[in-house]
Design a protein around this motif. Sequence first.
Motif: not given
Length: 206
Positions: A46-52
């Motif tokens: 999961l990346e920064k500022n990312q939701s699944v």
Amino acid sequence: SLVAARRPLAVAPAKAPLESATAPTPIAQPLQVWEEGSPITLSAKLEKNQSVISALRKRKLTHEAINPVILETQQLFDFRNSQPGDLWSAEVAAKGTIVSIRYQTSVEDSWETARTSENAYEAQKIVVPLDRRPVEVAGVVRGTLWESLEQAGMESRVITQFMDIFAYSIDLSEQAEQGDRFAVIFERVYLDGKLLRPGNILAATY
């Protein structure tokens, strides 16, 4: 060859460092995406500022495919607690439906949701076989209490637990004296024979 071996080595003049020298740019890996008619297993961090959800949408999956599996997983894991670096993987069928998804926040904590019928999913927390081994340490305060507990073999996390246990009876950070004695039984948690982390205190005396 013997003659050549006896010759003095020619030393090349040192080159001045390049002023604009930089580390080589890593080659970007192509993004895995689902393509209609082709089953695929997707996986990433999961990346920064990312939701699944946004991570799955980025792989060309539809909201209709994503929402049911996420809603079912949400029964066990609150995705509002997601952090950058969490691992996820999804098995996707040729038609774009998600067969299963796995979400992992640590080596101890992961959840899997699998399709059980056309419109139904079932979520479960993966049980990790942890080995909890009790450890006994004892000692006498010499110097600071923290140093004495460390020298006895206690990790910082266990020391903090130890201090908290007696917080309502004695302020150990202020009232510990030279010669005071302590003894502790606590857990060390192992996974596949390797130390994972310290566990809970089982008993303590001061």
